[in-house]
Design an enzyme around this catalytic site. Sequence first.
Site, PDB file in Angstrom:
ATOM      1  CG  ASP A 116     -20.639 -53.412 -23.525  1.00 36.23           C
ATOM      2  OD1 ASP A 116     -21.648 -53.504 -24.103  1.00 36.23           O
ATOM      3  OD2 ASP A 116     -19.999 -54.599 -23.006  1.00 36.23           O
TER       4      ASP A 116
ATOM      5  CD  GLU B 127     -23.647 -58.414 -26.010  1.00 35.26           C
ATOM      6  OE1 GLU B 127     -24.185 -59.485 -26.298  1.00 35.26           O
ATOM      7  OE2 GLU B 127     -22.558 -58.126 -26.359  1.00 35.26           O
TER       8      GLU B 127
HETATM    9  N1  BES Z   1     -23.954 -58.188 -31.351  1.00 38.09           N
HETATM   10  C1  BES Z   1     -23.287 -59.602 -30.938  1.00 38.09           C
HETATM   11  C2  BES Z   1     -24.037 -60.686 -31.385  1.00 38.09           C
HETATM   12  C3  BES Z   1     -24.481 -61.320 -32.483  1.00 38.09           C
HETATM   13  C4  BES Z   1     -23.829 -60.607 -33.870  1.00 38.09           C
HETATM   14  C5  BES Z   1     -25.423 -61.885 -33.154  1.00 38.09           C
HETATM   15  C6  BES Z   1     -24.109 -60.619 -35.150  1.00 38.09           C
HETATM   16  C7  BES Z   1     -25.791 -62.343 -34.231  1.00 38.09           C
HETATM   17  C8  BES Z   1     -25.251 -61.604 -35.448  1.00 38.09           C
HETATM   18  C9  BES Z   1     -23.012 -59.456 -29.673  1.00 38.09           C
HETATM   19  O1  BES Z   1     -22.455 -58.147 -29.166  1.00 38.09           O
HETATM   20  C10 BES Z   1     -21.936 -60.449 -29.181  1.00 38.09           C
HETATM   21  O2  BES Z   1     -21.047 -60.336 -29.534  1.00 38.09           O
HETATM   22  N2  BES Z   1     -22.330 -61.546 -28.521  1.00 38.09           N
HETATM   23  C11 BES Z   1     -21.175 -62.560 -28.104  1.00 38.09           C
HETATM   24  C12 BES Z   1     -21.594 -63.266 -26.892  1.00 38.09           C
HETATM   25  C13 BES Z   1     -21.316 -62.426 -25.562  1.00 38.09           C
HETATM   26  C14 BES Z   1     -21.982 -63.444 -24.367  1.00 38.09           C
HETATM   27  C15 BES Z   1     -20.203 -62.001 -25.409  1.00 38.09           C
HETATM   28  C16 BES Z   1     -21.074 -63.483 -28.990  1.00 38.09           C
HETATM   29  O3  BES Z   1     -21.984 -63.883 -29.796  1.00 38.09           O
HETATM   30  O4  BES Z   1     -19.962 -64.093 -29.101  1.00 38.09           O
HETATM   31 MN    MN Z   2     -23.753 -56.543 -29.914  1.00 36.87          MN
HETATM   32 MN    MN Z   3     -20.601 -57.988 -29.582  1.00 37.55          MN
END
Ligand code: BES
Ligand code: MN
Ligand code: MN
Length: 485
Positions: A114, A184
């Site tokens: 997604d 995610e």
């Molecule tokens: N891939 C990201 C997280 C990420 C990116 C971690 C770059 C470290 C470096 C992930 O898809 C994301 O966006 N996570 C969200 C949290 C989620 C609970 C919606 C975030 O970090 O905001």
């Molecule tokens: Mn991600």
């Molecule tokens: Mn992300």
Amino acid sequence: MLWIKSENRYKQNLFSQSLKSKKNKLMQTTLNYIDEHKQRFVEELFELLKIPSISADSAYKNEVLKCADLVAEHLKNAGADNVEICQTKGYPVVFGEKILDKNLPTVLVYGHYDVQPPDPLDEWKKPPFEPYIEKTEIHPSGAIFARGSADDKGQFFMHLKAFEAMMKTNSLPCNVKFILEGEEEVGSANLGTFVNENREKLACDCIVISDTHIYSNEQPTVTSGLRGLSYVEVEVEGPSIDLHSGLYGGAVPNPIHVLSRMIAKLIDENGHIMIDGFYDNVQEVSAEERAEMNRLKDDPEKFKKSIGLKGIEGEKGYTTLERTSIRPTLDCNGIWGGYIGEGAKTVIPSKAFAKISMRLVPYQTPEEITEKFTKHFEKIAPDNVKVKVTPHHGGMPYVLPTDTKEFIAAKKAMESAFGKEVLPFRGGGSIPITAMFEKILGAKSVLMGFGLDSDAIHSPNEHYGLFNFYKGIESVPLFFRNYAG
Ligand code: BES
Ligand code: MN
Ligand code: MN
């Protein structure tokens, strides 16, 4: 006796050397396969990127489902067995596996198909779901521009293609399982349940995730930790109805003003978060570890330039690198209320709202911080308004010690692929499932991501370097070989 022993040792050495050279030859065959097919890999990724699998927007439901189908097809074509589109209460989880021998270790690959909504659309140079390649200063050999190119389609796709290469060249050294989820970006609400209900199916020795970034293409890193998250929405209610700002203005609490003052009070001038007890469980990182992580040098000028800033700010006493990794933070993500349409409307709104995220570090927990935030926010509210705090999704922080087998296997793999020393690097973002994997499956996650912080994930013109895409595909078989031993 002594003589025999040393001869045996000599023989063993010879044997391990010939095994090693056999393994090296096989690895070379796999890497050659990758090199020969890399153009096609990009073309296939383009097809995946054309599907707007936006999990946050229900209007795209069919697209998300279509994306799951395509991912499953790729898994099958690459050589996975038992490929399944597993239903959950939300979007499905795509599963597949290749079990060579129950006695060999099993690596579980996790990723998400997604993507984030692409808005604001008019800031994209080309439409977000029409992938194209363009050179940039940071990516002189070209980058793939499209929503999801770096987060996370381009990254999990590296695993599918590396798996294909290992299958085609008979070099898969251990068992592998894949779970690719479709929620995610909206907090993985159903993945915990899925993992819990499928412990056997997902049983593994370690998890590998490519959904993070490296420090730079010149200085590759393995992510050794991620921050957790507590996300809340707040509401401040003043008068029970919207009021004429001429008739009432000056004599009543304006909820937008009240909310602004409350938010302003959450962080002091030293960048310290003022919520009672917020730092109680924060792990203070040792001076040694801080020195080690600061081997990756902050470049404030480059940092400022890359995001169009004249100056930076943050918690006093910490480098930018530390502020964005080992320290907890609080940010207002959105604030609204009153009249925001065209022209002017003279009104004192009844309500004002804000969304606030807090990034957490060990040993803070989202439950603890959400509760502390709520209590504090209620405490600082003036008596003449009502406040409401609604928690959204959260997640635990995660740390993978750098002396673990998983971390070392990834570090060595990337060192071979990049031909450079690879350093550990704590990421500032969150992938809440990592902590859940450890709890439910008892396995550690290694975060072997290949993006760059400048890839504009979640932003307009998201892109993923071709160099990064290829280095990632090369690193995966090397990781498998190192991990399987
Ligand atoms: N891939 C990201 C997280 C990420 C990116 C971690 C770059 C470290 C470096 C992930 O898809 C994301 O966006 N996570 C969200 C949290 C989620 C609970 C919606 C975030 O970090 O905001
Ligand atoms: Mn991600
Ligand atoms: Mn992300």
